[in-house]
Design an enzyme around this catalytic site. Structure first.
Site, PDB file in Angstrom:
ATOM      1  N   LYS A 188      38.047 -34.571 -98.077  1.00 47.24           N
ATOM      2  CA  LYS A 188      38.209 -33.643 -99.195  1.00 47.24           C
ATOM      3  C   LYS A 188      37.936 -34.363-100.505  1.00 47.24           C
ATOM      4  O   LYS A 188      38.045 -35.595-100.617  1.00 47.24           O
ATOM      5  CB  LYS A 188      39.611 -33.025 -99.202  1.00 47.24           C
ATOM      6  CG  LYS A 188      40.777 -33.993 -99.365  1.00 47.24           C
ATOM      7  CD  LYS A 188      41.115 -34.379-100.805  1.00 47.24           C
ATOM      8  CE  LYS A 188      42.308 -35.320-100.909  1.00 47.24           C
ATOM      9  NZ  LYS A 188      42.457 -35.950-102.236  1.00 47.24           N
ATOM     10  N   ASP A 204      48.734 -33.451 -97.670  1.00 49.17           N
ATOM     11  CA  ASP A 204      47.325 -33.070 -97.550  1.00 49.17           C
ATOM     12  C   ASP A 204      46.966 -32.508 -96.175  1.00 49.17           C
ATOM     13  O   ASP A 204      45.886 -31.926 -96.008  1.00 49.17           O
ATOM     14  CB  ASP A 204      46.412 -34.284 -97.814  1.00 49.17           C
ATOM     15  CG  ASP A 204      46.340 -34.662 -99.277  1.00 49.17           C
ATOM     16  OD1 ASP A 204      46.673 -33.820-100.126  1.00 49.17           O
ATOM     17  OD2 ASP A 204      45.938 -35.805 -99.569  1.00 49.17           O
TER      18      ASP A 204
END
Length: 303
Positions: A13, A143
């Site tokens: 990401k 996350d």
């Protein structure tokens, strides 16, 4: 049909926004993060092993330095968590083929944990819902839920309360990678030190960024990139400031340290612009290695 092995591909990401609230009494910070999953992937293979062997792990690929091959690895913790939640003894081998940089601010460890959860769900036919997977993921790290879902999303709280972002278009990224990682706790500590005398407001989602994503306006997205940890990362690793400057000079639409760094992400207009920037960054000598990617892409997915 039952399988003895499942492989899941899970993306890295970048943070388009990372807004960090003041340090709370428990030592944590409330966050607003806008994540985008991009086309750099780890492959996580989980294979059933002999009874009594427990959870074992091996790591191969481009980025293995510093990745633990023991029970401290978040992927091992993910497999063990499944066993605890579903009350069975887990005997599996996890093999991670890494392409996501380690300690690079791209959630590589969280990605591997997410891949393991999805692989375990498939391998043992647990049929968990996406919400159940997210809940387990949030126990492992803030996350992890996003790495399960992918796409573009807003994270709030500790970053694990996810809402899909209304986003259109494809975004092209050039990533300046570092051979040496940065410690996330150290970056937060430096951020707190640098802001000690400031009155820090609660974090808010950037309206400018949301409108730019909805309009698929890459130029506006580039202008709206923000990261409250960037100054701290640059303080600990001063060379990052030069990398950001070089990327902007060579035409990036936006430049940002991804998460806690040290990866620097440059948004570019298209693939050709990405290639040109990658060549320029490599020739400049200010970065160790360069990767190109696009987003958004799917999250953890059985392949």
């Amino acid at each position: 049909m039952a399988h003895n092995s499942v492989t899941v591909r899970v993306p890295a990401k970048v943070n388009l926004q990372l807004s960090v609230g003041p340090r709370e009494a428990d030592g944590f910070h409330n966050l607003v993060s806008v994540f985008q999953a991009i086309s750099i992937f780890d492959d996580v293979t989980v294979t059933k092993s002999n009874p009594g062997s427990g959870v074992t792990i091996s790591v191969t690929g481009e980025h293995t330095h510093g990745v633990p091959e023991d029970h401290s690895n978040l992927a091992v913790k993910a497999a063990q968590l499944i066993g605890e939640k579903f009350d069975f003894t887990v005997d599996v081998h996890i093999e991670i083929k890494k392409s996501i940089p380690v300690a690079g601010g791209m959630a590589g460890g969280s990605a591997d944990a997410a891949g393991t959860l999805v692989a375990m769900d498939s391998l043992f036919q647990l049929e968990m819902s996406r919400e159940e997977l997210h809940a387990l993921g949030s126990e492992l790290g803030s996350d992890v839920p996003f790495m399960i879902s992918g796409g573009t999303a807003i994270g709030q709280g500790r970053g694990d309360q996810l809402t899909a972002a209304l986003s259109r278009g494809t975004y092209h990224w050039v990533l300046a990678l570092s051979s040496v990682g940065l410690s996330t706790p150290a970056v937060y500590t430096e951020c707190d030190r640098m802001r000690a005398e400031l009155d820090i407001a609660p974090p808010q989602v950037s309206d400018a960024l949301m409108q730019s994503l909805l309009a698929a306006d890459s130029d506006a997205v580039g202008r709206a990139l923000t990261n409250d940890l960037q100054n701290a990362a640059c303080s600990l690793r001063p060379a990052l400031s030069l990398v950001l400057e070089v990327g902007r000079d060579y035409g990036a639409l936006g430049a940002i340290v991804s998460g806690s760094g040290p990866t620097v992400a440059f948004l570019v207009a298209d693939e050709d612009s990405g290639l040109d920037l990658a060549v320029a960054l490599t020739a400049s000598g200010v970065v160790g290695s360069v990767a190109r990617a696009h987003g958004p892409v799917h999250g953890a997915k059985v392949i």
